[in-house]
Each structure stands twice: as structure tokens, then as C-alpha cells.
Design an enzyme around this catalytic site. Sequence first.
Site, PDB file in Angstrom:
ATOM      1  N   LYS A 107       0.819  -1.214   0.000  1.00  0.00           N
ATOM      2  CA  LYS A 107       0.000   0.000   0.000  1.00  0.00           C
ATOM      3  C   LYS A 107       0.857   1.270   0.000  1.00  0.00           C
ATOM      4  O   LYS A 107       0.361   2.346  -0.302  1.00  0.00           O
ATOM      5  CB  LYS A 107      -0.962  -0.008   1.174  1.00  0.00           C
ATOM      6  CG  LYS A 107      -2.058  -1.069   1.027  1.00  0.00           C
ATOM      7  CD  LYS A 107      -3.184  -0.873   2.017  1.00  0.00           C
ATOM      8  CE  LYS A 107      -4.358  -1.807   1.748  1.00  0.00           C
ATOM      9  NZ  LYS A 107      -4.076  -3.208   2.106  1.00  0.00           N
TER      10      LYS A 107
HETATM   11  C1  LIG Z   1      -4.742  -4.328   1.554  1.00  0.00           C
HETATM   12  C2  LIG Z   1      -4.025  -5.623   1.615  1.00  0.00           C
HETATM   13  C3  LIG Z   1      -4.386  -6.720   0.800  1.00  0.00           C
HETATM   14  C4  LIG Z   1      -5.589  -6.691  -0.118  1.00  0.00           C
HETATM   15  O1  LIG Z   1      -5.409  -5.904  -1.250  1.00  0.00           O
HETATM   16  P1  LIG Z   1      -6.671  -5.513  -2.168  1.00  0.00           P
HETATM   17  O2  LIG Z   1      -6.155  -4.554  -3.158  1.00  0.00           O
HETATM   18  O3  LIG Z   1      -7.662  -4.872  -1.221  1.00  0.00           O
HETATM   19  O4  LIG Z   1      -7.201  -6.761  -2.757  1.00  0.00           O
HETATM   20  C5  LIG Z   1      -3.610  -7.865   0.855  1.00  0.00           C
HETATM   21  N1  LIG Z   1      -2.566  -7.964   1.693  1.00  0.00           N
HETATM   22  C6  LIG Z   1      -2.194  -6.951   2.505  1.00  0.00           C
HETATM   23  C7  LIG Z   1      -1.054  -7.144   3.437  1.00  0.00           C
HETATM   24  C8  LIG Z   1      -2.905  -5.743   2.502  1.00  0.00           C
HETATM   25  O5  LIG Z   1      -2.539  -4.739   3.316  1.00  0.00           O
END
Ligand SMILES: *Cc1c(COP(=O)(O)O)cnc(C)c1O
Length: 432
Positions: A107
Site C-alpha cells: 500500500k
Molecule cells: C490491503 C491488503 C491486501 C488486499 O489488497 P486488495 O487490493 O484490497 O485486494 C492484501 N494484503 C495486505 C497485506 C494488505 O494490506
Amino acid sequence: MNFFSTNKQSVKATFREAVLNGQPSDKGLYFPEIIPAIPPDFWRDFKKKTKAQIAFEVIKPYVGDDIPDEIVLQICAETVNFDFPLVKITENISTLELFHGATLAFKDVGARFMSRCLQYFSREKSEKTIVIAATSGDTGGAVANGFFDVEGVEVVILYPQGKVSRVQELQLTTLGKNISALEVNGTFDDCQTLAKTALADEDLKRKVFLTSANSINVARWLPQQFYYFYALQRWEDDENAPVISVPSGNFGNVCAGILAHVSGLPVSKFIAATNANDVIPNFFQRGKMEIKSSIATLSNAMDVGNPSNFVRILEIFDNDFINLKEKLEALSVSDEITAQTMREVFEKYNYILDPHGAVGFYALENYLHKNPDKKGFFLETAHPIKFDSVENITGTCGAIPEAIEDLFSRPKQSVKIRANYEDLREILLQKI
Ligand SMILES: *Cc1c(COP(=O)(O)O)cnc(C)c1O
């Protein structure tokens, strides 16, 4: 580039408008009018290109002229200022490690890109910008870090008291400056309700520009394409495109990968790997979407009952279910299998998976078992140290990464509030 709403009622938006609005007024999601095709030129020196150059060329058609080229290039360079290694685990399974950024999760890429776009756009406005974000753990850290010290932008993060991991809480609460962490006496849902109430407060919005750092914002979604290209730069088998397994919750990450593929990136197959929150795997089996409320699992960043980005995937395939199933498969993995996978992969290969990566590993292994002539990689979406369960399951969470070494010595700064809009409103008014 213009963006339309997947609900097709709102008027079209430019990149700038789509970033500032976040979501169209008809409650659909912004979607690019054209999916740009990568020009043949792009591939000529592909393996020699820098990360920033690739990012720039991928994102440029979406940004258009809304930000000058030299600034887009600079934003890209600042966004991808860390490594994205492709690490081999077994003969046919590798992992794309996305956890080498500031808050140890993928993210970071979207949050860094979005914060810098918002900074650029808010320079042209007279009023102050307040970004509000509710988090169940992972988003908050990335957003706080991405916006840290960004001029003209105040950030307010709401998190549920006692319900995020130790590392996640420190990442939210030790920055200070323009980042305020509010510790809500309630659940994640309460935090989200508070954020939504603030975003709908017309009186407040007359005084300040209030926006959210939600994952559906195009400035968080689109840059997630970058690292799929970086993986292909390092993919050694030019004859056979990889199978890519993506641990999925809201389906933004896998959707960005599919978008990159439709633009021209060679990929053999995508696998969306979910935990027990199995709305999409069920949809693939039965052809019918049944929204459920979310269930708590080990891979808690994927505890999503109604994956909002899936409509974008449907839009990419023009709602053609047959075509969609040819490119994308989905598998739900239980907590029991997740924990077992974490133990096995550590014992056999000495690799420490986090629970999200473990879901991705298992789904890929399962697919390759049925398709033994293929090879692939899964996305390791966060560092194992972020999740308190890893130590219990594996017996270790590995060495503490440099990026967070000094986190443990910094003082926590948070404001405790009730799950009550009056408390939040008062704090927001003080920031104006
Ligand atoms: C947010 C997140 C996900 C999921 O990603 P999406 O784009 O919502 O499918 C998977 N793994 C981690 C560690 C995350 O922080």
C-alpha cells in the site's frame, strides 16, 4: 484522459477531478475511458529501464496534461524509491516482495503516489486540505507515511483501539507533524462510519477541503500496475509468461495487474487468492454474486465482504464472464490451510510468509499442481513482522527490517476519542 463512472450516471471527470473527488457522485468507481496500449517502443530497452522511467511511461496516459511531465516523473521516482525483488522459493514458485517500503506493505506505492498528486493539486487551491482515513491496520500506516510532511495537507487517521498490531499502531502514532492518530473506542466499522459522517458534513466542507485516502481513488489504484512490470523485467523465461497469484481483499491490487496485462504486459493467468471471505470465488463457481458481511481471519487486511474493486474487473472485461474466467481464477483459502502453509514453507524452504502471502502461495501451488508445465509468482503483500500471529505459527518473524528499527524507541502520540461524531468534529475544527 477522462474517467467515467462504472454506474454510468455521473458526468465524466479529468484525472485531477477524479483524484480530488475520490468517488463519482453516483457512487460508482472512476474508470479510464480508454485502456492505453503500451507502444512497441516501450519494450525495446525494457530490461534496462529504471523503475521511475517505467512508472512514468505506464501512468502518463492516465494523468494526461493535468500534471506537467517533469513533476509526474519526480512523483514516480519518489513513489518507487525502494526494492521490489522477485525471489525464487521453489522450482516453479517465486515471490514478488512488495514489503520493502516505508511501512512494509504494498500500500506504500499507492499512498505515496496519491499523496504527491494531492499535494500538487492542492497548491492551486486556497483552502486547506484535510485527508481523513479509517484503518483496520495496514492502510493507516501507508497513508500516514505517504502524506507525512506533505505541505498544505493535514491527515487524520481513525483506528480502533486495541485492534491493530503493535507495529501497525507504532507506524500510525509516532510520526507527528501533519499526521494525527485518533484512537477510537470502538470497532473498525465505527471508524469508517465516523469518517463517512465527516465526509458528508456540508457545514465543515464549506470551511475546508475534506477528502478521503480511500483505496478506490484512482491515484491509489493505477500506480499498483508498476510492480507487475518490475516483476516481468526480472522474469527469466521469455517464452512462457508467468501465472500471478494475488492475495485479494478489495481486489484493487489484482485489478491493477489485469489492467497492466490488457495494456500489453504478458501474463499467462491471474489467480485471486482470498481468505474465508469468499464472495468472488463463489461468484466464479456459481455465476452469482452474493454479498456477505466480513469474517475475521488471520489475513485481516483481506477481511472484505463486499470487494469494491471487482466492478472495475467486470468493466475491463466488458462484463463478459467467459472471457473473464479465461484470464482470472479465484480460490478461497481457510485459516487452517494458511497456517499450515506458513509452517510448511518455513520448514521446507526456510522462507517466512505472512498470512496474506501464505494465501497467495497456497493458491498458486494448487494451480501449478494442475498445470505442471507452468511457472509463476505470488505477491508477498506485507512483511511478516506486521502481524502478531506469525511468531505464534512459524516460531519466528525474522529480523526486524531497517525501515522500522527505530520505530520501537519513538513515543506514541494519539488522541483517544469516543465513537461519537461530536468528538471527531471538534478535532477537525481545530485543524482549520
Ligand atoms: C490491503 C491488503 C491486501 C488486499 O489488497 P486488495 O487490493 O484490497 O485486494 C492484501 N494484503 C495486505 C497485506 C494488505 O494490506
